[in-house]
Design a protein around this motif. Sequence first.
Motif, PDB file in Angstrom:
ATOM      1  N   VAL A 101       0.817  -1.221   0.000  1.00  0.00           N
ATOM      2  CA  VAL A 101       0.000   0.000   0.000  1.00  0.00           C
ATOM      3  C   VAL A 101       0.853   1.275   0.000  1.00  0.00           C
ATOM      4  O   VAL A 101       0.537   2.238  -0.713  1.00  0.00           O
ATOM      5  N   PRO A 102       1.966   1.345   0.767  1.00  0.00           N
ATOM      6  CA  PRO A 102       2.754   2.584   0.771  1.00  0.00           C
ATOM      7  C   PRO A 102       3.299   2.994  -0.590  1.00  0.00           C
ATOM      8  O   PRO A 102       3.585   4.173  -0.807  1.00  0.00           O
ATOM      9  N   THR A 107       7.505   2.219  -7.592  1.00  0.00           N
ATOM     10  CA  THR A 107       7.360   1.691  -6.227  1.00  0.00           C
ATOM     11  C   THR A 107       7.146   2.795  -5.191  1.00  0.00           C
ATOM     12  O   THR A 107       7.320   2.567  -4.001  1.00  0.00           O
ATOM     13  N   GLY A 108       6.759   3.969  -5.627  1.00  0.00           N
ATOM     14  CA  GLY A 108       6.593   5.080  -4.695  1.00  0.00           C
ATOM     15  C   GLY A 108       7.897   5.571  -4.110  1.00  0.00           C
ATOM     16  O   GLY A 108       7.913   6.402  -3.197  1.00  0.00           O
ATOM     17  N   GLY A 139      -0.918   5.984   1.449  1.00  0.00           N
ATOM     18  CA  GLY A 139      -1.081   5.046   0.341  1.00  0.00           C
ATOM     19  C   GLY A 139      -2.513   4.563   0.213  1.00  0.00           C
ATOM     20  O   GLY A 139      -3.058   4.464  -0.899  1.00  0.00           O
ATOM     21  N   ALA A 140      -3.147   4.275   1.350  1.00  0.00           N
ATOM     22  CA  ALA A 140      -4.538   3.819   1.321  1.00  0.00           C
ATOM     23  C   ALA A 140      -5.456   4.899   0.754  1.00  0.00           C
ATOM     24  O   ALA A 140      -6.402   4.604   0.005  1.00  0.00           O
ATOM     25  N   SER A 141      -5.181   6.155   1.093  1.00  0.00           N
ATOM     26  CA  SER A 141      -5.984   7.258   0.556  1.00  0.00           C
ATOM     27  C   SER A 141      -5.826   7.375  -0.954  1.00  0.00           C
ATOM     28  O   SER A 141      -6.796   7.626  -1.680  1.00  0.00           O
ATOM     29  N   LYS A 142      -4.601   7.183  -1.439  1.00  0.00           N
ATOM     30  CA  LYS A 142      -4.373   7.257  -2.888  1.00  0.00           C
ATOM     31  C   LYS A 142      -5.015   6.068  -3.611  1.00  0.00           C
ATOM     32  O   LYS A 142      -5.527   6.219  -4.728  1.00  0.00           O
ATOM     33  N   GLY A 187      -8.089   5.737  -6.694  1.00  0.00           N
ATOM     34  CA  GLY A 187      -7.982   5.003  -7.946  1.00  0.00           C
ATOM     35  C   GLY A 187      -6.576   4.609  -8.350  1.00  0.00           C
ATOM     36  O   GLY A 187      -6.388   3.916  -9.362  1.00  0.00           O
ATOM     37  N   TRP A 188      -5.568   5.029  -7.576  1.00  0.00           N
ATOM     38  CA  TRP A 188      -4.193   4.638  -7.883  1.00  0.00           C
ATOM     39  C   TRP A 188      -3.952   3.206  -7.413  1.00  0.00           C
ATOM     40  O   TRP A 188      -4.536   2.755  -6.425  1.00  0.00           O
ATOM     41  N   ARG A 189      -3.050   2.513  -8.099  1.00  0.00           N
ATOM     42  CA  ARG A 189      -2.775   1.121  -7.752  1.00  0.00           C
ATOM     43  C   ARG A 189      -1.381   0.989  -7.145  1.00  0.00           C
ATOM     44  O   ARG A 189      -0.412   1.559  -7.671  1.00  0.00           O
ATOM     45  N   PRO A 190      -1.247   0.252  -6.048  1.00  0.00           N
ATOM     46  CA  PRO A 190       0.084   0.015  -5.480  1.00  0.00           C
ATOM     47  C   PRO A 190       0.891  -0.932  -6.355  1.00  0.00           C
ATOM     48  O   PRO A 190       0.345  -1.623  -7.221  1.00  0.00           O
ATOM     49  N   THR A 191       2.177  -0.963  -6.115  1.00  0.00           N
ATOM     50  CA  THR A 191       3.076  -1.839  -6.868  1.00  0.00           C
ATOM     51  C   THR A 191       2.778  -3.304  -6.555  1.00  0.00           C
ATOM     52  O   THR A 191       2.542  -3.668  -5.400  1.00  0.00           O
TER      53      THR A 191
END
Length: 356
Positions: A44-45, A54-55, A322-325, A329-333
Amino acid sequence: MTENASAKAANPLSLFEFWPGWIFYTPVVLYWFLLGLKYRSLTVPTAANPRIVTGGLCGESKSSILDMAGTYATDWIAPYTTLTTGKDDTARALAAIKARGLELPVVVKPDIGCNGTGVRLVRTPADLEKTLAAFPRGIDLVIQRLIVWPHEAGLFYIRHPDSPQGHISSLTYKDIPAVIGNGRDTVLDLLRQDNRAARLPELYEKRLKDRLHTVLPEGERLELLFTGNHCKGAIFRNGGEDITPELTARIDAIMQDIPDFHFGRIDVKFRSREALRAGQDFEIIEINGVGSEATHIWDSRTTLREAYAAQFHHYGESFRIGASKVAQGWRPTNLWYGIRLWRRQKRLLASYPPND
């Protein structure tokens, strides 16, 4: 005796400052897994800075983050260019330096890296040729203007997606230790007389092997390293008392000019403490994402409890952001993709030459 030694003499090293990484970070990893269970994803981060690979947790390109800066933010970033090692790379590097309006000396560093590994100060074309030859072929490098301001700091920035303003959660001053000659003792003698350096011979003696038996003239100053990285021997001091509204406003304006950047550390060089407090006279060296940490924990006065509290707070924030993003609609790696990038970064780090 090294500079800054008097301030640290009573407590040159903290209890945990140079523990093996697997010991210190085991509780942090366990906490990360607990947060992963809570948020139903370990990655999530990575959505906290969704436009960065990978943020910024691992495997990201340093230059690609700087490239995202808008006009306002760019004015605060030290000018740089990039190069891939290979055929005729010295000539290509000199041409790129000229085209960017830079001139020697410059700083050469890997585009994918961490902890100052492979960072080199290049003063002459001969230095440049030697430095480029020390890297494997096909490695992407950043060539950046050498900032002449004497001080360095790391500022940790956090902005929640639903907040119009961000804040600085940590400020760390990074002091470069140095020995001062007395006209009698060798560099090795001076290192062994220092309360801190004498406890960390593996950090300094190998790097200074060609000068260990040199007698420094009275008053001559010899810096023990170039890069402001704790694991390489820099001395970190908690500068939290210098987080002012003026500095916060400046950093917030800069970071909001980088699309969807919410969490990470900004490393800067600056003219003076007073100027930094006023949000003036500093330049950004690099911007780090989710994989960075609030480095004030490496101040020797920090307790183990305080260090873990800071680590847990910051990584907790990375999950919340990360959870807010993700909700936007954004997707984590993908986890396995992230692991592949981490392994690649480890291989790259092992191939780089020692830092200056």
